[in-house]
Design a protein around this motif. Structure first.
Motif, PDB file in Angstrom:
ATOM      1  N   ASP A 207       0.817  -1.209   0.000  1.00  0.00           N
ATOM      2  CA  ASP A 207       0.000   0.000   0.000  1.00  0.00           C
ATOM      3  C   ASP A 207       0.856   1.268   0.000  1.00  0.00           C
ATOM      4  O   ASP A 207       0.426   2.318  -0.482  1.00  0.00           O
ATOM      5  N   ASN A 208       2.062   1.154   0.577  1.00  0.00           N
ATOM      6  CA  ASN A 208       2.944   2.308   0.664  1.00  0.00           C
ATOM      7  C   ASN A 208       4.025   2.306  -0.409  1.00  0.00           C
ATOM      8  O   ASN A 208       4.994   3.068  -0.327  1.00  0.00           O
ATOM      9  N   GLY A 209       3.876   1.435  -1.409  1.00  0.00           N
ATOM     10  CA  GLY A 209       4.780   1.436  -2.538  1.00  0.00           C
ATOM     11  C   GLY A 209       6.116   0.770  -2.292  1.00  0.00           C
ATOM     12  O   GLY A 209       7.109   1.130  -2.942  1.00  0.00           O
ATOM     13  N   HIS A 210       6.162  -0.214  -1.375  1.00  0.00           N
ATOM     14  CA  HIS A 210       7.415  -0.900  -1.072  1.00  0.00           C
ATOM     15  C   HIS A 210       7.291  -2.383  -1.404  1.00  0.00           C
ATOM     16  O   HIS A 210       6.211  -2.973  -1.289  1.00  0.00           O
ATOM     17  N   ASP A 211       8.410  -2.966  -1.741  1.00  0.00           N
ATOM     18  CA  ASP A 211       8.410  -4.396  -2.040  1.00  0.00           C
ATOM     19  C   ASP A 211       8.356  -5.242  -0.777  1.00  0.00           C
ATOM     20  O   ASP A 211       7.827  -6.345  -0.788  1.00  0.00           O
ATOM     21  N   GLY A 212       8.918  -4.717   0.304  1.00  0.00           N
ATOM     22  CA  GLY A 212       8.988  -5.491   1.533  1.00  0.00           C
ATOM     23  C   GLY A 212       7.981  -5.042   2.571  1.00  0.00           C
ATOM     24  O   GLY A 212       7.207  -4.102   2.358  1.00  0.00           O
ATOM     25  N   PRO A 213       7.978  -5.712   3.731  1.00  0.00           N
ATOM     26  CA  PRO A 213       7.024  -5.389   4.800  1.00  0.00           C
ATOM     27  C   PRO A 213       7.361  -4.078   5.505  1.00  0.00           C
ATOM     28  O   PRO A 213       8.536  -3.701   5.625  1.00  0.00           O
ATOM     29  N   VAL A 214       6.342  -3.386   5.969  1.00  0.00           N
ATOM     30  CA  VAL A 214       6.532  -2.163   6.748  1.00  0.00           C
ATOM     31  C   VAL A 214       5.556  -2.162   7.912  1.00  0.00           C
ATOM     32  O   VAL A 214       4.486  -2.790   7.863  1.00  0.00           O
ATOM     33  N   ILE A 215       5.933  -1.461   8.964  1.00  0.00           N
ATOM     34  CA  ILE A 215       5.041  -1.179  10.082  1.00  0.00           C
ATOM     35  C   ILE A 215       4.652   0.287   9.977  1.00  0.00           C
ATOM     36  O   ILE A 215       5.516   1.170   9.863  1.00  0.00           O
ATOM     37  N   THR A 216       3.366   0.551   9.969  1.00  0.00           N
ATOM     38  CA  THR A 216       2.863   1.921   9.940  1.00  0.00           C
ATOM     39  C   THR A 216       2.320   2.286  11.316  1.00  0.00           C
ATOM     40  O   THR A 216       2.372   1.487  12.254  1.00  0.00           O
ATOM     41  N   LEU A 217       1.776   3.480  11.431  1.00  0.00           N
ATOM     42  CA  LEU A 217       1.222   3.929  12.701  1.00  0.00           C
ATOM     43  C   LEU A 217      -0.239   3.563  12.861  1.00  0.00           C
ATOM     44  O   LEU A 217      -0.910   4.067  13.766  1.00  0.00           O
ATOM     45  N   SER A 218      -0.738   2.676  12.005  1.00  0.00           N
ATOM     46  CA  SER A 218      -2.076   2.132  12.206  1.00  0.00           C
ATOM     47  C   SER A 218      -2.074   1.284  13.476  1.00  0.00           C
ATOM     48  O   SER A 218      -1.202   0.430  13.664  1.00  0.00           O
ATOM     49  N   ARG A 219      -3.042   1.514  14.340  1.00  0.00           N
ATOM     50  CA  ARG A 219      -3.087   0.788  15.619  1.00  0.00           C
ATOM     51  C   ARG A 219      -3.111  -0.723  15.413  1.00  0.00           C
ATOM     52  O   ARG A 219      -2.515  -1.474  16.187  1.00  0.00           O
ATOM     53  N   SER A 220      -3.784  -1.188  14.357  1.00  0.00           N
ATOM     54  CA  SER A 220      -3.893  -2.619  14.115  1.00  0.00           C
ATOM     55  C   SER A 220      -2.583  -3.230  13.626  1.00  0.00           C
ATOM     56  O   SER A 220      -2.467  -4.450  13.542  1.00  0.00           O
ATOM     57  N   LEU A 221      -1.603  -2.403  13.304  1.00  0.00           N
ATOM     58  CA  LEU A 221      -0.268  -2.901  12.963  1.00  0.00           C
ATOM     59  C   LEU A 221       0.715  -2.679  14.106  1.00  0.00           C
ATOM     60  O   LEU A 221       1.470  -3.575  14.478  1.00  0.00           O
ATOM     61  N   ILE A 222       0.709  -1.487  14.656  1.00  0.00           N
ATOM     62  CA  ILE A 222       1.759  -1.159  15.609  1.00  0.00           C
ATOM     63  C   ILE A 222       1.559  -1.837  16.958  1.00  0.00           C
ATOM     64  O   ILE A 222       2.528  -2.237  17.616  1.00  0.00           O
ATOM     65  N   VAL A 223       0.321  -2.012  17.387  1.00  0.00           N
ATOM     66  CA  VAL A 223       0.102  -2.678  18.671  1.00  0.00           C
ATOM     67  C   VAL A 223       0.548  -4.138  18.626  1.00  0.00           C
ATOM     68  O   VAL A 223       1.288  -4.583  19.513  1.00  0.00           O
ATOM     69  N   PRO A 224       0.142  -4.939  17.635  1.00  0.00           N
ATOM     70  CA  PRO A 224       0.668  -6.305  17.608  1.00  0.00           C
ATOM     71  C   PRO A 224       2.182  -6.357  17.413  1.00  0.00           C
ATOM     72  O   PRO A 224       2.832  -7.282  17.903  1.00  0.00           O
ATOM     73  N   PHE A 225       2.761  -5.387  16.721  1.00  0.00           N
ATOM     74  CA  PHE A 225       4.222  -5.367  16.609  1.00  0.00           C
ATOM     75  C   PHE A 225       4.843  -5.188  17.990  1.00  0.00           C
ATOM     76  O   PHE A 225       5.821  -5.867  18.340  1.00  0.00           O
ATOM     77  N   LEU A 226       4.300  -4.281  18.793  1.00  0.00           N
ATOM     78  CA  LEU A 226       4.808  -4.088  20.146  1.00  0.00           C
ATOM     79  C   LEU A 226       4.556  -5.315  21.020  1.00  0.00           C
ATOM     80  O   LEU A 226       5.290  -5.569  21.982  1.00  0.00           O
ATOM     81  N   GLN A 227       3.527  -6.073  20.707  1.00  0.00           N
ATOM     82  CA  GLN A 227       3.231  -7.292  21.458  1.00  0.00           C
ATOM     83  C   GLN A 227       4.198  -8.422  21.138  1.00  0.00           C
ATOM     84  O   GLN A 227       4.579  -9.182  22.033  1.00  0.00           O
ATOM     85  N   PHE A 228       4.600  -8.549  19.891  1.00  0.00           N
ATOM     86  CA  PHE A 228       5.265  -9.777  19.454  1.00  0.00           C
ATOM     87  C   PHE A 228       6.735  -9.633  19.076  1.00  0.00           C
ATOM     88  O   PHE A 228       7.460 -10.627  19.069  1.00  0.00           O
ATOM     89  N   SER A 229       7.199  -8.443  18.735  1.00  0.00           N
ATOM     90  CA  SER A 229       8.586  -8.333  18.283  1.00  0.00           C
ATOM     91  C   SER A 229       9.560  -8.475  19.451  1.00  0.00           C
ATOM     92  O   SER A 229       9.496  -7.704  20.423  1.00  0.00           O
ATOM     93  N   PRO A 230      10.502  -9.428  19.370  1.00  0.00           N
ATOM     94  CA  PRO A 230      11.491  -9.578  20.437  1.00  0.00           C
ATOM     95  C   PRO A 230      12.637  -8.573  20.321  1.00  0.00           C
ATOM     96  O   PRO A 230      13.510  -8.531  21.188  1.00  0.00           O
ATOM     97  N   LEU A 231      12.639  -7.755  19.269  1.00  0.00           N
ATOM     98  CA  LEU A 231      13.731  -6.825  19.021  1.00  0.00           C
ATOM     99  C   LEU A 231      13.429  -5.502  19.722  1.00  0.00           C
ATOM    100  O   LEU A 231      12.657  -4.668  19.240  1.00  0.00           O
ATOM    101  N   ARG A 232      14.051  -5.325  20.881  1.00  0.00           N
ATOM    102  CA  ARG A 232      13.712  -4.191  21.735  1.00  0.00           C
ATOM    103  C   ARG A 232      13.984  -2.852  21.062  1.00  0.00           C
ATOM    104  O   ARG A 232      13.217  -1.887  21.226  1.00  0.00           O
ATOM    105  N   ALA A 233      15.061  -2.766  20.307  1.00  0.00           N
ATOM    106  CA  ALA A 233      15.386  -1.502  19.641  1.00  0.00           C
ATOM    107  C   ALA A 233      14.312  -1.112  18.629  1.00  0.00           C
ATOM    108  O   ALA A 233      13.959   0.071  18.493  1.00  0.00           O
ATOM    109  N   LEU A 234      13.766  -2.099  17.923  1.00  0.00           N
ATOM    110  CA  LEU A 234      12.702  -1.798  16.956  1.00  0.00           C
ATOM    111  C   LEU A 234      11.403  -1.434  17.674  1.00  0.00           C
ATOM    112  O   LEU A 234      10.659  -0.556  17.219  1.00  0.00           O
ATOM    113  N   ARG A 235      11.145  -2.140  18.789  1.00  0.00           N
ATOM    114  CA  ARG A 235       9.944  -1.777  19.559  1.00  0.00           C
ATOM    115  C   ARG A 235      10.044  -0.332  20.028  1.00  0.00           C
ATOM    116  O   ARG A 235       9.064   0.422  19.980  1.00  0.00           O
TER     117      ARG A 235
END
Length: 675
Positions: A207-235
């Motif tokens: 949707d954002n014109g990229h070939d790979g995955p992205v995290i946006t500021l949509s709550r339905s994306l960013i909240v599960p990312f904060l729930q599941f990503s083990p990479l603290r720096a990215l969180r």
């Protein structure tokens, strides 16, 4: 060329003819609508006939219909499918509409006619609804400054116009920040993310014109990312971007706008003779006073904070066990809370999500509405402002009830959050007019051909917004002034929050929570885990909400702060806000409060309504179960169909027989033991 917005809409159910509408059509149609309304109002105020309810109040009710029709279409599209042209028009239209309303409220001849009716109201033979409409119309004029004169009146008009400009700017700045940020992920950074989130991130990338995955500021994306990503720096990076919306410096920074909005609201209240904006705003709400709001919020704050602090100790230990030093941070809470939930409740949201298909949850909401109120939903082919939209005709006993439209997926150009609105309200002043109701959400878009899967919070949001839709669809009044959700702000959330309870009814989940791949019903063991974990992490959820509500109250109860960010920090320090929990809505992105006056000094209303919704659902359980027909009938008669035709407290007491206490709320949130 003709303007389709000004023509008769020869479309199914009278929806806007979206395929014919160009953005350039909106401005002239809005101007024409205002001109027609001004002419109609001028005719009322200049009439030589003695004022009657029919030639004054009913005539006023009819005066803005053309404008309302156009604005219903414009605001729906501008909020959910914005673009540069629509954003520019919002900036242009907002002060015009404010000036238009001010001109009507400043019409002294019109107000004299209304005041005459008010003084003679006992001799007019009005129905209860007519008496209520007269009261509300007069009160609206008084609160808008109809009794002011000269420089004071002129200054109030200026203040309201400026506030409309600032509210629009606040919204558009927030949308720009949300639209402009994304975080690209490489394949290694997908580690630990469940398949549904990976698929949603890839879809967001496309949707954002990229070939790979992205995290946006949509709550339905960013909240599960904060729930599941083990990479603290990215969180941390994701959290800081999310919490910095509206506070990034430059043209989209909302902090100065918030300060000016608060100062102008204080001035507005003073011009009208109130001690504070909180006194002005709460006068018309169930709560009545700032003291009553603060008392409720603080009764819940103490047990919620105690529960959150106890949870923080557990989560900090988990952080340290992972070899991380230092305190638990806001970007850590959701990750370790999710791990703890899996350990203590053996409930993994990644395993739960395939059972919460969007289409099946829509069917569940419809099924509950059918069992409770006899409503039936059939897909309808109508024009839409965006291809994501879907529509259903709503019928009961063969009779048309209304049209329900849903726009569920997040995308660029849609403001964040979820809401319910109408493109036409129910009324029957000049024949039966049935509503066009719209639910808008921001769920993560699935991969092409895959079913859309919801989190538990998403499913709750769907039920919540559909509860608002039922309030609109079942409205049964004569005057649009009191139709549907035209009620006190701290009563409007009762139907929506009450309907959330049906998502937790075991037989509803057993029927509709079916696996996206196998079609099998949710296993009984998982069902019990879901319901058993219903109050899990409730200390966190309650604290992040209450912090926002208490800051909102502090902003408006007394002198407006010159530096809202400093005042926010002071309030949080006074409350003893846990370090690892952020406000649900910090000031620079607190759209509820600063995008307009709707929830200004009113964010508390969700909890005020929750006191009633917890008590109301207890009434169903006491009566014989969640689908008890007599209670459903009482709910429809006294709440859902009544709109604002009586005071909110009166409507609730007709339904329940008494006003509720806070006990059911604390019990429902699992905080009773901490109280």
């Amino acid at each position: 060329m003709t303007n389709p917005l000004l023509e008769t809409w020869d479309t199914p159910f009278g929806v806007p003819p979206w395929e014919q509408i160009d953005d350039s059509d909106f401005a002239p149609a809005i101007d024409a609508g205002m001109e027609a309304a001004r002419a109609a109002v001028a005719a009322i105020s200049a009439s030589d006939a003695a004022p009657t309810f029919a030639n004054t109040i009913e005539a006023l009710e009819r005066s803005g219909r053309d404008l309302d029709r156009v604005l219903g279409a414009f605001f729906a599209a501008a909020s959910a499918d914005s673009n540069e042209a629509r954003e520019a028009l919002m900036r242009e239209v907002s002060p015009k509409l404010s000036a238009h309303a001010s001109a009507i409220h400043s019409d002294k001849a019109l107000f004299r006619r209304i005041e005459t009716l008010w003084q003679d109201r006992e001799e007019l033979g009005l129905s209860d609804e007519q008496a209520r409409v007269l009261y509300l119309v007069r009160r609206g004029f008084v609160r808008a400054g109809a009794g002011l004169e000269g420089a004071t009146e002129a200054r109030l008009t200026e203040v309201k116009a400026r506030l409309s400009v600032l509210g629009t700017a606040f919204t558009q700045n927030l949308l720009a920040d949300e639209r402009g940020w994304y975080m690209e992920l490489d394949e290694a950074e997908l580690e630990g993310l469940p398949p549904f989130l990976v698929a949603a991130a890839r879809a967001a990338g496309r949707d954002n014109g990229h070939d790979g995955p992205v995290i946006t500021l949509s709550r339905s994306l960013i909240v599960p990312f904060l729930q599941f990503s083990p990479l603290r720096a990215l969180r941390r990076r994701a959290w800081e971007a999310w919490s910095a919306r509206g506070a990034n410096g430059g043209e989209t920074d909302n902090r100065a706008l918030a300060a000016e909005i608060l100062a102008l609201r204080e001035e507005r209240a003073g011009l009208l003779g109130y001690d504070s904006f909180a006194d002005y705003k709460l006068e018309t709400e169930m709560a009545g006073t700032p003291a009553a709001v603060r008392e409720l919020l603080m009764r819940v704050w103490q047990p919620a904070r105690a529960a959150a602090l106890a949870d923080e100790v557990r989560l900090t230990a988990m952080l340290h066990a992972d070899g991380e030093a230092g305190p638990l941070e806001p970007w850590d809470w959701r990750y370790y809370s999710e791990k703890r939930r899996r350990e203590e409740h053996d409930l993994d949201e990644a395993e739960l999500k395939p059972y919460l298909q969007l289409d099946r949850m829509v069917e569940a909401a419809f099924g509950c509405a059918n069992r409770l109120f006899g409503l039936e939903f059939a897909p309808a082919e109508v024009p839409h402002y965006h291809p994501d939209c879907r529509a259903w005709e709503v019928r009961r006993d063969g009779e048309h009830v209304g049209l329900f439209i849903a726009d569920y997926f997040a995308r660029s150009g849609k403001r964040s959050g979820a809401w319910c609105t109408t493109m036409r309200d129910q009324s029957r002043l000049d024949g039966e007019v049935r509503p066009l109701v719209l639910n808008v959400c921001n769920f993560a878009r699935p991969a092409e051909g895959a079913p859309a899967l919801l989190s538990w919070d998403d499913a709750r949001t769907l039920f919540h917004e559909f509860g608002h839709a039922l309030h609109q669809l079942l409205s049964d009044v004569t005057y649009a002034t009191v139709s549907g959700t035209s009620v006190a702000r701290d009563f409007v959330e009762l139907p929506s929050q009450l309907f959330e309870h049906w998502l937790e009814v075991p037989e509803v989940l057993t029927e509709y929570a079916t696996h996206a791949e196998t079609g099998e019903a949710m296993p009984g063991e998982m069902l019990q885990k879901v319901l058993g974990a219903a109050t899990y992490d409730m200390g966190f959820q309650t604290v992040e909400y209450l912090a926002s509500a208490l800051v909102d109250l502090a902003f408006h109860d007394g002198e407006a702060p010159a530096d809202p960010m400093q005042r926010q920090a002071e309030v949080l320090e006074e409350l003893g806000m846990p370090h690892a929990i952020g406000m649900r809505h910090a000031t620079p992105h607190f759209a509820h409060v600063f995008a307009g006056d709707g929830y200004s000094c009113g964010y508390y209303s969700y909890m005020w309504s929750e006191v009633m919704d917890a008590d109301a659902f207890e009434a169903f359980k006491e009566a014989g179960g969640p689908f008890d027909p007599e209670m459903a009938k009482a709910l429809e008669t006294h709440v859902l169909s009544a709109g604002g035709s009586a005071e909110a407290a009166e409507l609730y007491q007709r339904f329940r027989g008494r006003m509720p206490g806070v006990e059911a709320l604390l019990k429902g949130r699992g905080l009773a033991d901490a109280a």
